[in-house]
Design a protein around this motif. Structure first.
Motif, PDB file in Angstrom:
ATOM      1  N   GLU A  42      21.556  40.344 -53.904  1.00  0.00           N
ATOM      2  CA  GLU A  42      20.742  40.115 -52.710  1.00  0.00           C
ATOM      3  C   GLU A  42      21.455  40.654 -51.478  1.00  0.00           C
ATOM      4  O   GLU A  42      22.684  40.652 -51.382  1.00  0.00           O
ATOM      5  CB  GLU A  42      20.456  38.618 -52.539  1.00  0.00           C
ATOM      6  CG  GLU A  42      19.491  38.308 -51.402  1.00  0.00           C
ATOM      7  CD  GLU A  42      18.178  39.039 -51.542  1.00  0.00           C
ATOM      8  OE1 GLU A  42      18.092  40.169 -50.996  1.00  0.00           O
ATOM      9  OE2 GLU A  42      17.250  38.513 -52.174  1.00  0.00           O
ATOM     10  N   VAL A  44      20.694  40.426 -47.264  1.00  0.00           N
ATOM     11  CA  VAL A  44      19.814  39.867 -46.228  1.00  0.00           C
ATOM     12  C   VAL A  44      20.466  40.028 -44.858  1.00  0.00           C
ATOM     13  O   VAL A  44      21.696  40.079 -44.739  1.00  0.00           O
ATOM     14  CB  VAL A  44      19.518  38.369 -46.476  1.00  0.00           C
ATOM     15  CG1 VAL A  44      18.836  38.166 -47.810  1.00  0.00           C
ATOM     16  CG2 VAL A  44      20.785  37.542 -46.395  1.00  0.00           C
ATOM     17  N   PRO A  45      19.661  40.099 -43.804  1.00  0.00           N
ATOM     18  CA  PRO A  45      20.224  40.080 -42.452  1.00  0.00           C
ATOM     19  C   PRO A  45      20.833  38.704 -42.169  1.00  0.00           C
ATOM     20  O   PRO A  45      20.187  37.674 -42.374  1.00  0.00           O
ATOM     21  CB  PRO A  45      19.015  40.348 -41.552  1.00  0.00           C
ATOM     22  CG  PRO A  45      17.972  40.941 -42.447  1.00  0.00           C
ATOM     23  CD  PRO A  45      18.203  40.308 -43.787  1.00  0.00           C
ATOM     24  N   LEU A  59      24.073  42.986 -42.493  1.00  0.00           N
ATOM     25  CA  LEU A  59      23.455  42.853 -43.804  1.00  0.00           C
ATOM     26  C   LEU A  59      24.538  42.412 -44.781  1.00  0.00           C
ATOM     27  O   LEU A  59      25.573  43.072 -44.917  1.00  0.00           O
ATOM     28  CB  LEU A  59      22.840  44.176 -44.250  1.00  0.00           C
ATOM     29  CG  LEU A  59      21.580  44.585 -43.495  1.00  0.00           C
ATOM     30  CD1 LEU A  59      21.156  45.993 -43.883  1.00  0.00           C
ATOM     31  CD2 LEU A  59      20.451  43.603 -43.762  1.00  0.00           C
ATOM     32  N   ALA A  94      13.287  33.683 -39.947  1.00  0.00           N
ATOM     33  CA  ALA A  94      12.072  34.354 -40.407  1.00  0.00           C
ATOM     34  C   ALA A  94      12.386  35.510 -41.350  1.00  0.00           C
ATOM     35  O   ALA A  94      11.717  35.709 -42.357  1.00  0.00           O
ATOM     36  CB  ALA A  94      11.275  34.848 -39.208  1.00  0.00           C
ATOM     37  N   ASN A  95      13.437  36.277 -41.036  1.00  0.00           N
ATOM     38  CA  ASN A  95      13.734  37.465 -41.830  1.00  0.00           C
ATOM     39  C   ASN A  95      15.131  37.455 -42.439  1.00  0.00           C
ATOM     40  O   ASN A  95      15.629  38.496 -42.857  1.00  0.00           O
ATOM     41  CB  ASN A  95      13.569  38.716 -40.962  1.00  0.00           C
ATOM     42  CG  ASN A  95      12.148  38.906 -40.490  1.00  0.00           C
ATOM     43  OD1 ASN A  95      11.224  38.895 -41.297  1.00  0.00           O
ATOM     44  ND2 ASN A  95      11.963  39.046 -39.190  1.00  0.00           N
ATOM     45  N   GLY A  96      15.760  36.296 -42.474  1.00  0.00           N
ATOM     46  CA  GLY A  96      17.107  36.245 -43.013  1.00  0.00           C
ATOM     47  C   GLY A  96      17.731  34.881 -42.804  1.00  0.00           C
ATOM     48  O   GLY A  96      17.079  33.850 -42.986  1.00  0.00           O
ATOM     49  N   THR A  98      20.549  32.599 -40.146  1.00  0.00           N
ATOM     50  CA  THR A  98      21.303  32.514 -38.908  1.00  0.00           C
ATOM     51  C   THR A  98      22.502  31.602 -39.122  1.00  0.00           C
ATOM     52  O   THR A  98      22.355  30.479 -39.596  1.00  0.00           O
ATOM     53  CB  THR A  98      20.443  31.959 -37.755  1.00  0.00           C
ATOM     54  OG1 THR A  98      19.334  32.837 -37.532  1.00  0.00           O
ATOM     55  CG2 THR A  98      21.258  31.858 -36.471  1.00  0.00           C
TER      56      THR A  98
END
Length: 281
Positions: A42, A44-45, A59, A94-96, A98
Motif C-alpha cells: 500500500e 498512501v498520502p 507518499l 479523505a484521501n489518506g 494525517t
C-alpha cells in the motif's frame, strides 16, 4: 485529542490502513498464462501536521507511522530531541492519513520561521524544498566507536532479507535496519520509500535503548545525500548500502565523519569514506 506516545503505538497498534492488499492478476510466465492472486504494498498520502499546521505530505506505507513522525521530525531538523515531541495522533483523512504531532513551543516557533510546503513522491527526499541553503544542511561530526569486519554485513543483510515480511509478500518495498555491535539486526522498518524507511528506523531508535554510537545503519537501496544526512543526524557512524553512492553523499559522509559503504553484497563492499571502522584500512 492528543495523546502520549505509548508502547502500543510502537507496535503499530493504531494503524488505520493495511500495509498491503491483494488483487486478482493475470500472470504470463514462459508462454503460460494463469489467473492468480497477487499482493501489493500500500502507498498512501501521509500528511504531517505540527501543532495544527500542515508541513509535509509524503507518499508512504501506512505502517509504523509514529516511528515515521518521530524520525522525520528529528532527521529533518523539526525538533532537536524526542523530548520536544509531546504527542502523536494518526487520523484517517479523505484521501489518506494525517499524522498530528504536538511539539514544544520553541521548536514550533523555529519551524514556522522556515516552513516549507513539501509534496513528496515516493523516495523523493528534497521535493518542494524552498532554498539551496535549506537543502545543504550541515550535521555535526559524528562521534562513533563502531567497528565491524566486512563479513558481518553479508550476514546482516541476509538476516534483514528474512525479516522483510512486506517485501516477501509484495516485492515493492525498501528496508532500513539497525545493526548492533555484536552483529545482531535489532530493528527493521519497511516502506515503499527508502527515505521513509530510514525515518521510521530513526524514530524507532529514538524510542528505544540502542547504543547509536556502536552500531550501524544498513539499507536496501543506494546511498544518496539524504540517506547520509539522516544517518548522521541519528548519530550513527556507519551507513552500509546494497547499491552505490552519489558524489554529493560521499562528500557529506567525509565531512560528517560517517563511514559510507556501498555495493555491500556477495562478500565485497566499497568503502567510500572513513574505512577504519570497517577494519580494512
Amino acid at each position: 485529542m492528543k495523546r502520549d506516545i505509548t508502547d502500543e503505538d510502537a507496535a503499530g497498534g493504531i494503524e488505520m490502513l493495511a500495509a498491503q492488499h491483494t488483487r486478482a492478476v493475470t500472470r504470463w510466465r514462459a508462454g503460460a498464462v494463469s489467473d492468480e492472486i497477487d499482493h501489493l504494498a500500500e502507498e498512501v498520502p501521509v500528511a504531517l501536521e505540527y501543532n495544527g499546521i500542515s508541513h509535509a505530505v509524503m507518499l508512504a506505507t501506512p505502517a509504523d507511522l509514529e516511528d515515521f513522525a518521530i524520525g522525520f521530525s528529528l532527521t529533518e531538523g523539526v525538533v532537536d530531541s524526542p523530548r520536544d515531541i509531546y504527542g502523536i495522533d494518526v487520523e484517517p483523512a479523505a484521501n489518506g492519513l494525517t499524522v498530528k504531532v504536538e511539539i514544544a513551543t520553541p521548536a514550533f516557533v523555529a519551524l514556522k520561521g522556515r516552513r516549507r510546503a513539501l509534496a513528496g513522491r515516493t523516495g523523493c527526499g528534497l521535493c518542494g524544498t524552498e532554498s539551496l541553503d535549506e537543502i545543504m544542511r550541515t550535521p555535526g561530526i559524528v562521534q562513533s566507536a563502531a567497528s565491524f569486519h566486512p563479513t558481518v554485513f553479508d550476514d546482516a543483510f541476509a538476516a534483514l532479507h528474512k525479516r522483510q515480511a512486506l517485501l516477501r509478500d509484495t516485492g515493492a518495498t525498501h528496508a532500513a535496519a539497525w545493526l548492533r555491535a555484536d552483529g545482531e539486526v535489532a530493528l527493521v522498518r519497511e516502506d515503499v520509500g527508502r527515505h521513509n524507511a530510514l525515518d521510521k528506523l530513526a524514530g524507532a531508535l529514538a524510542r528505544g535503548q540502542e547504543d547509536v554510537g556502536s552500531g550501524a545503519v544498513i539499507v536496501t537501496s543506494r546511498a544518496s545525500y539524504e540517506m547520509v544526512l539522516k544517518t548522521a543526524t541519528i548519530g550513527a557512524g556507519i551507513l552500509a548500502a546494497v547499491s552505490g553512492s552519489t558524489a554529493l553523499a560521499v562528500r557529506l559522509a567525509e565531512s560528517a565523519g560517517v563511514t559510507l559503504a556501498g555495493f555491500v553484497r556477495g562478500g565485497s563492499l566499497v568503502a567510500y569514506t572513513h574505512p577504519q571502522r570497517l577494519l580494512i584500512a
